[in-house]
Structures are given as C-alpha cells and as structure tokens.
Write an enzyme that holds these catalytic residues in place. Structure first.
Site, PDB file in Angstrom:
ATOM      1  N   ARG A 181       0.823  -1.203   0.000  1.00  0.00           N
ATOM      2  CA  ARG A 181       0.000   0.000   0.000  1.00  0.00           C
ATOM      3  C   ARG A 181       0.862   1.260   0.000  1.00  0.00           C
ATOM      4  NH1 ARG A 181      -4.685   0.212   4.297  1.00  0.00           N
ATOM      5  NH2 ARG A 181      -5.198   1.987   2.957  1.00  0.00           N
ATOM      6  N   TYR A 227       0.331   5.733   0.018  1.00  0.00           N
ATOM      7  CA  TYR A 227      -0.562   6.875   0.028  1.00  0.00           C
ATOM      8  C   TYR A 227      -0.619   7.462  -1.384  1.00  0.00           C
ATOM      9  CZ  TYR A 227      -0.392   6.863   5.158  1.00  0.00           C
ATOM     10  OH  TYR A 227      -0.487   6.518   6.475  1.00  0.00           O
ATOM     11  N   ASP A 275      -9.263   2.282  17.701  1.00  0.00           N
ATOM     12  CA  ASP A 275      -8.993   1.566  16.452  1.00  0.00           C
ATOM     13  C   ASP A 275      -8.059   0.367  16.622  1.00  0.00           C
ATOM     14  OD1 ASP A 275      -6.515   2.751  16.805  1.00  0.00           O
ATOM     15  OD2 ASP A 275      -6.394   3.568  14.783  1.00  0.00           O
ATOM     16  N   ASP A 328      -1.175   7.418  17.072  1.00  0.00           N
ATOM     17  CA  ASP A 328      -0.392   7.996  15.980  1.00  0.00           C
ATOM     18  C   ASP A 328       0.150   9.374  16.363  1.00  0.00           C
ATOM     19  OD1 ASP A 328      -0.937   5.818  14.301  1.00  0.00           O
ATOM     20  OD2 ASP A 328      -2.801   6.729  13.594  1.00  0.00           O
ATOM     21  N   ASP A 332      -9.261   7.433  15.849  1.00  0.00           N
ATOM     22  CA  ASP A 332      -7.862   7.280  15.470  1.00  0.00           C
ATOM     23  C   ASP A 332      -7.139   8.591  15.767  1.00  0.00           C
ATOM     24  OD1 ASP A 332      -5.476   6.533  14.359  1.00  0.00           O
ATOM     25  OD2 ASP A 332      -6.209   6.347  12.304  1.00  0.00           O
TER      26      ASP A 332
END
Length: 286
Positions: free
Chosen positions: A126, A128, A159, A164, A196
């Site tokens: 993956r 962005y 989550d 983060d 999140d």
C-alpha cells in the site's frame, strides 16, 4: 482461560472517565490471544539513545521488516519495549513513515517483536496517493482500546492500534528512529467509525522546539500546519474512491493539556492489555 475471559468480560462492562476524556467501556470484545507476552523486565533499563533500526529483506517488498535492536543487538518491540516517557514532559516517538514519502509503513501489531513493515491490501503493498509531509509514527506503550467508546467523540471506539503521532519538525527522520518529542495538540480523527487520534508533536532537537509549547504556538510559528494535517488525513482515501474521514471535537485541534490526557488514557489501556486484563485478540504481546 474461562476464568480470565470472564474477568475480562466483567471489566469490559465498567464505565470510566479519565480527567475530562469521556470513555465508556462496552462489551465489544476481541478474539482469543495469539501470542503470550514475555515479562517486561528490560523495559525500564532500555536506553532509547542506544536503540537502532535493523532492516530485514528489501524495501518495498512483502518480506521487508525494520526491527529495533538494543545496544547488545537484541530485538526489542518498538510498541511494547520502548519507554513512553522520556522525562520532563517529553515522550519517545517511533518513526514509521519519514516525511515526504508515500509507502504506508506501520508497526506489525500481530507479529512477534512488532517490526515495522509496509501495509498491504489484497496482497499488494500500500502507498498513500501523495507524500505525507511530516514524520509519522507512534507513541510506544499506548493502545486505542476497541472496547472503549469515547463519549467526547461521538461514542467512537478505539482503532486497536498504538496512538499515531505527526511530528512537524524540519528534519526528515528515518524508519525506526526513536525521537524525543513534546506533544502540542491532538486531532480526533474518525476513520470508518473508529477513533484514530493524531497527536501533533515536535522533536526536541528541532530549532523551533523551544518556541512551541501548545496549540496556539503551532499556528504562530508553523502557520497553516494544523489545517494542513487535518485536511491531509481527511482526504487521503478519496483518490481510492472512499469517503473522506471525519473529525470530532468540533473539527478542531485540542490543547496540549487534552493531548496529554489522551496519551495518559491510552497508556493505561496498554498497561491493561499487556497485563492481560483485556483480551489481546490478534495482537502480539511479544
């Protein structure tokens, strides 16, 4: 095991509130534990300055991993073993994604020693759709509990990941770097119904670190940055045909005080997780 599960289920029905951060535990529980956690006898003795990343495999392949090793070359978990607190209101931050890069790197929470790897979807690596403009990663020893509903943020559940961090300093860090940062604000992102958190922080080594100590200072010395962070995380899934993410708390960044409450609460959730007071589901505690 039945007794432990019963105790966890009982604990999961309790209602709590931590220093203004609205939390409500429900009966939504993960599945059975996959790995057992070794005793954290070395955590307090780890010297973050001695930790270094060690690559395994080739970048941008399915086998690529970045482990953390201590001064003796032993693997440690960037999630479980790196101390959260560095003292004097400073915290350790583990870099997953260097600024101005697009590979979606993240701690493998279901693998032993939780190395950093590139995320996949349907067997494909993956990325962005565009570069992330800040160093991005996690606070170690934090966990967003998926059995907790936050009444401040639309009752959204955690989550199931570490918290983060968006680090806004000028230096481009490397995958696996452990930096000392101070939190400045928080954004309550809601991603497909899950909470999140994005904690905005700055490296203590940054030239502007002494100038920014709260959310208003960020706007003064890094004008437009908070809006840019919110908009980036709001919109990054749109090119893939998904809806935009949303933000709670009035769509605005919080104060530093509130960000610290989020860190404290998620650290407490992590402590319950590694003590097995809450089922770990697919998470690795090793």
């Amino acid at each position: 095991m039945a007794t432990a599960a019963t105790a966890s289920a009982t604990a999961a029905t309790r209602f709590t509130r931590l220093a203004g951060v609205g939390l409500r535990r429900t009966t939504r529980l993960p599945t059975a534990v996959r790995f057992q956690r070794r005793v954290l006898t070395t955590t307090a003795l780890l010297r973050a300055a001695e930790l270094r990343p060690k690559e395994q495999g080739l970048p941008e392949t399915l086998d690529y991993r970045v482990f953390l090793v201590d001064g003796g070359g032993r693997k440690v978990s960037p999630w479980h073993d790196v101390p959260l607190r560095a003292g004097d209101g400073v915290f350790h931050f583990v870099v997953e994604i260097p600024k101005e890069s697009s590979a979606k790197m993240e701690v493998a929470t279901d693998e032993s020693f939780t190395p950093i790897k590139q995320d996949t979807k349907k067997g494909n690596l993956r990325y962005y759709p565009y570069n992330i403009n800040w160093n991005y990663g996690l606070f170690p020893q934090t966990w967003e509990d998926p059995t907790l509903a936050n009444t401040d943020v639309e009752g959204a559940f955690g989550d199931n990941d570490p918290v983060d961090v968006v680090e806004i300093g000028e230096r481009r860090a490397d995958i696996g770097d452990v930096l000392k940062v101070k939190p400045l604000a928080a954004l309550a992102m809601i991603d497909e119904g899950e909470l999140d958190w994005k904690i905005v922080a700055i490296s203590m080594d940054d030239p502007k670190a002494s100038l920014v100590n709260d959310v208003d200072d960020v706007e003064k010395h890094f004008p437009g940055t908070l809006t840019a962070i919110r908009d980036w995380f709001r919109d990054y899934k749109i090119p893939d045909g998904k809806p935009a993410n949303r933000f709670g708390l009035g769509n605005k960044p919080t104060s530093k005080e509130y960000a610290l409450k989020v860190i404290e609460e998620t650290n407490e959730s992590w402590e319950k997780l590694v003590k097995r007071n809450i089922p770990a589901g697919e998470l690795s505690l090793a």
